[in-house]
Motif scaffolding. Sequence first.
Motif, PDB file in Angstrom:
ATOM      1  N   VAL A  10       6.669  18.576   2.038  1.00 22.03           N
ATOM      2  CA  VAL A  10       7.071  17.414   3.050  1.00 22.03           C
ATOM      3  C   VAL A  10       6.786  16.239   1.905  1.00 22.03           C
ATOM      4  CG1 VAL A  10       6.094  16.194   4.982  1.00 22.03           C
ATOM      5  CG2 VAL A  10       6.406  18.446   5.096  1.00 22.03           C
ATOM      6  N   TRP A  11       5.433  16.042   1.308  1.00 22.37           N
ATOM      7  CA  TRP A  11       5.326  14.710   0.624  1.00 22.37           C
ATOM      8  C   TRP A  11       6.403  14.716  -0.395  1.00 22.37           C
ATOM      9  CZ3 TRP A  11       2.583  10.747   0.873  1.00 22.37           C
ATOM     10  CH2 TRP A  11       2.566   9.897  -0.216  1.00 22.37           C
ATOM     11  N   ASN A  12       7.044  15.624  -0.937  1.00 22.15           N
ATOM     12  CA  ASN A  12       8.016  15.356  -2.077  1.00 22.15           C
ATOM     13  C   ASN A  12       9.354  14.749  -1.135  1.00 22.15           C
ATOM     14  OD1 ASN A  12       6.704  16.385  -4.218  1.00 22.15           O
ATOM     15  ND2 ASN A  12       7.605  18.688  -3.794  1.00 22.15           N
ATOM     16  N   ASP A  13       9.459  15.248  -0.058  1.00 20.16           N
ATOM     17  CA  ASP A  13      10.779  14.812   0.757  1.00 20.16           C
ATOM     18  C   ASP A  13      10.276  13.232   1.132  1.00 20.16           C
ATOM     19  OD1 ASP A  13      12.079  17.211   0.687  1.00 20.16           O
ATOM     20  OD2 ASP A  13      11.273  17.995   2.731  1.00 20.16           O
ATOM     21  N   ILE A  14       9.056  13.054   1.675  1.00 25.58           N
ATOM     22  CA  ILE A  14       8.717  11.532   1.766  1.00 25.58           C
ATOM     23  C   ILE A  14       9.049  10.812   0.938  1.00 25.58           C
ATOM     24  CG2 ILE A  14       6.919   9.987   2.192  1.00 25.58           C
ATOM     25  CD1 ILE A  14       5.736  12.421   3.915  1.00 25.58           C
ATOM     26  N   VAL A  15       8.718  11.291  -0.455  1.00 28.02           N
ATOM     27  CA  VAL A  15       8.806  10.431  -1.642  1.00 28.02           C
ATOM     28  C   VAL A  15      10.337  10.140  -1.880  1.00 28.02           C
ATOM     29  CG1 VAL A  15       8.476  10.453  -4.167  1.00 28.02           C
ATOM     30  CG2 VAL A  15       6.563  10.966  -2.722  1.00 28.02           C
ATOM     31  N   ALA A  16      11.137  11.260  -1.867  1.00 32.48           N
ATOM     32  CA  ALA A  16      12.673  11.064  -2.182  1.00 32.48           C
ATOM     33  C   ALA A  16      13.124  10.084  -1.200  1.00 32.48           C
ATOM     34  CB  ALA A  16      13.195  12.408  -1.907  1.00 32.48           C
ATOM     35  N   SER A  17      12.817  10.166   0.253  1.00 31.20           N
ATOM     36  CA  SER A  17      13.155   9.045   0.978  1.00 31.20           C
ATOM     37  C   SER A  17      13.081   7.739   0.716  1.00 31.20           C
ATOM     38  CB  SER A  17      12.751   9.530   2.512  1.00 31.20           C
ATOM     39  OG  SER A  17      12.938   8.343   3.436  1.00 31.20           O
ATOM     40  N   TYR A  18      11.675   7.464   0.161  1.00 29.27           N
ATOM     41  CA  TYR A  18      11.222   6.271  -0.198  1.00 29.27           C
ATOM     42  C   TYR A  18      12.182   5.691  -1.424  1.00 29.27           C
ATOM     43  CZ  TYR A  18       8.238   2.398  -2.097  1.00 29.27           C
ATOM     44  OH  TYR A  18       7.847   1.360  -2.608  1.00 29.27           O
ATOM     45  N   HIS A  19      12.351   6.658  -2.246  1.00 29.20           N
ATOM     46  CA  HIS A  19      12.895   6.100  -3.370  1.00 29.20           C
ATOM     47  C   HIS A  19      14.666   5.955  -3.338  1.00 29.20           C
ATOM     48  CE1 HIS A  19       9.987   6.071  -6.232  1.00 29.20           C
ATOM     49  NE2 HIS A  19       9.247   7.423  -6.219  1.00 29.20           N
ATOM     50  N   ALA A  20      15.033   6.381  -2.089  1.00 35.38           N
ATOM     51  CA  ALA A  20      16.356   6.207  -2.016  1.00 35.38           C
ATOM     52  C   ALA A  20      16.760   5.074  -1.354  1.00 35.38           C
ATOM     53  CB  ALA A  20      16.840   7.510  -0.935  1.00 35.38           C
ATOM     54  N   HIS A  21      15.618   4.129  -1.091  1.00 32.38           N
ATOM     55  CA  HIS A  21      15.563   3.018  -0.160  1.00 32.38           C
ATOM     56  C   HIS A  21      16.168   3.182   1.102  1.00 32.38           C
ATOM     57  CE1 HIS A  21      14.227   1.175  -4.019  1.00 32.38           C
ATOM     58  NE2 HIS A  21      15.371   1.965  -4.742  1.00 32.38           N
ATOM     59  N   GLU A  22      16.049   4.122   1.753  1.00 30.54           N
ATOM     60  CA  GLU A  22      16.491   4.138   3.110  1.00 30.54           C
ATOM     61  C   GLU A  22      15.958   3.066   3.959  1.00 30.54           C
ATOM     62  OE1 GLU A  22      17.321   8.821   3.117  1.00 30.54           O
ATOM     63  OE2 GLU A  22      15.483   8.326   4.064  1.00 30.54           O
ATOM     64  N   LEU A  23      16.840   2.377   4.615  1.00 28.45           N
ATOM     65  CA  LEU A  23      16.408   1.191   5.657  1.00 28.45           C
ATOM     66  C   LEU A  23      15.877   1.687   6.979  1.00 28.45           C
ATOM     67  CD1 LEU A  23      19.334  -1.063   4.584  1.00 28.45           C
ATOM     68  CD2 LEU A  23      16.910  -1.035   3.732  1.00 28.45           C
TER      69      LEU A  23
ATOM     70  N   VAL B 284       0.998  -1.133   0.017  1.00 28.60           N
ATOM     71  CA  VAL B 284      -0.042  -0.114   0.117  1.00 28.60           C
ATOM     72  C   VAL B 284       0.947   1.275  -0.042  1.00 28.60           C
ATOM     73  CG1 VAL B 284      -1.690   1.319   1.485  1.00 28.60           C
ATOM     74  CG2 VAL B 284      -1.825  -1.277   1.013  1.00 28.60           C
ATOM     75  N   LEU B 285       2.086   1.356   0.709  1.00 30.65           N
ATOM     76  CA  LEU B 285       2.907   2.186   0.707  1.00 30.65           C
ATOM     77  C   LEU B 285       3.350   2.862  -0.834  1.00 30.65           C
ATOM     78  CD1 LEU B 285       4.661   4.588   2.067  1.00 30.65           C
ATOM     79  CD2 LEU B 285       6.330   2.927   2.322  1.00 30.65           C
ATOM     80  N   SER B 286       3.681   1.641  -1.424  1.00 36.14           N
ATOM     81  CA  SER B 286       4.215   1.810  -2.696  1.00 36.14           C
ATOM     82  C   SER B 286       3.120   2.268  -3.641  1.00 36.14           C
ATOM     83  CB  SER B 286       4.600   0.325  -3.432  1.00 36.14           C
ATOM     84  OG  SER B 286       4.900   0.440  -4.917  1.00 36.14           O
TER      85      SER B 286
END
Length: 380
Positions: free
Chosen positions: A80-93, A61-63
């Motif tokens: 803020v949303w753009n920062d969240i998307v960037a964090s997700y696409h950076a595959h931060e663990l 669902v997050l994807s």
Amino acid sequence: MKRVPQIPRTNWQTRLERIGFNFHSMDGLYWREDYAYEFGMTQIDMLDDASVEMHQLCQSVLSDIIRSGYARAFGWSDAVWNDIVASYHAHELSLYGRFDWVYDGVSPPKLLEYNADTPTSLIESSLAQWYWLQDTHPRGDQFNSLHEKIVARWQMLRERWISNGQPPLIYFLGVYTNEEEAATLDYLNEMAVQAGWQSYWLDMDDVGYHEPTQRFRDLVERPIDVAFKLYPWEWMMREPFGAHAAHAQTRWIEPLWKIVWSNKAFMAHLWQAAPNHPNLLPTYFSAEPLGQQAYIKKPFSSREGTGISLHQSQQDLMLPMAEVTSGFVYQAYQELPKFGDAWTVIGTWMVGDECAGLAIREDATPITRDTSHFVPHYIV
């Protein structure tokens, strides 16, 4: 699943303090061992399976949310949303999180929420109840591999950090004047050191930011390259340095994308994606779809029950309301199991993608709060 009377250990307070669990008696009594919960393996397997399946659904669902873009549904700005998307696409663990369930030992567990950003009750779930088991039920078993799995996860994160050419140095950030938070940070720090990290601790008030280099710094101007923070992302965004957090050179644990899972609005998205899932409760952005059914009203960002209200025909119950800067979700009410005078909520810990143990909290009301008791468990 039974709540069974126990004989408390002699000098149990001293025994807990030896492992760093010094807040065992906050608000009079937090940890209690005059009772314990007894489980069979079938029940443990049910909780384990439900947790892993729900974690996988959360990932799916997050994807979908990241791909489709639902910033306004969560109450966030586009920035803020753009920062969240960037964090997700950076595959931060991520390191860990905790599901909270309605579970009576018979029916399928129903998910209340995912404490995915700053879950506490860690030292009591891991060390405290394990040593209690060794002292009181030496031939018994327990669903508890938290310590081993977190150390292994820290080792994996360390190897990932070293592979990027960086030294294994991590800061533990939080409000160290809070006894519970300080003990939780110390325990996480201890496990990181066991996994080979070098570490420093730093109070959130002492974190500085150097604008020219876009780096957070400590009191002697050392850059903070990796930080575990026991401080919610929604609070960080309101801090003077909050606007820099997502763009700085610091790698955060937990990463920014986990703010999505910890937001109560995510529960409505889960239900929308998997309506009638046996482990979910109907959850919406208004009470209208629930009709005359009893429901729980939850702020998007709420911790330890703050601002949560129960609405049913017989009575309404509401805990103190903090400042609400976003919206609410409305979740169908399913009564927690009650043992004597205790309403019981079950927590299951996720470390990485694996379920690693149980946390059991009791309260005198149907809404679990920061004054709720922690009770150990064992398996027969």
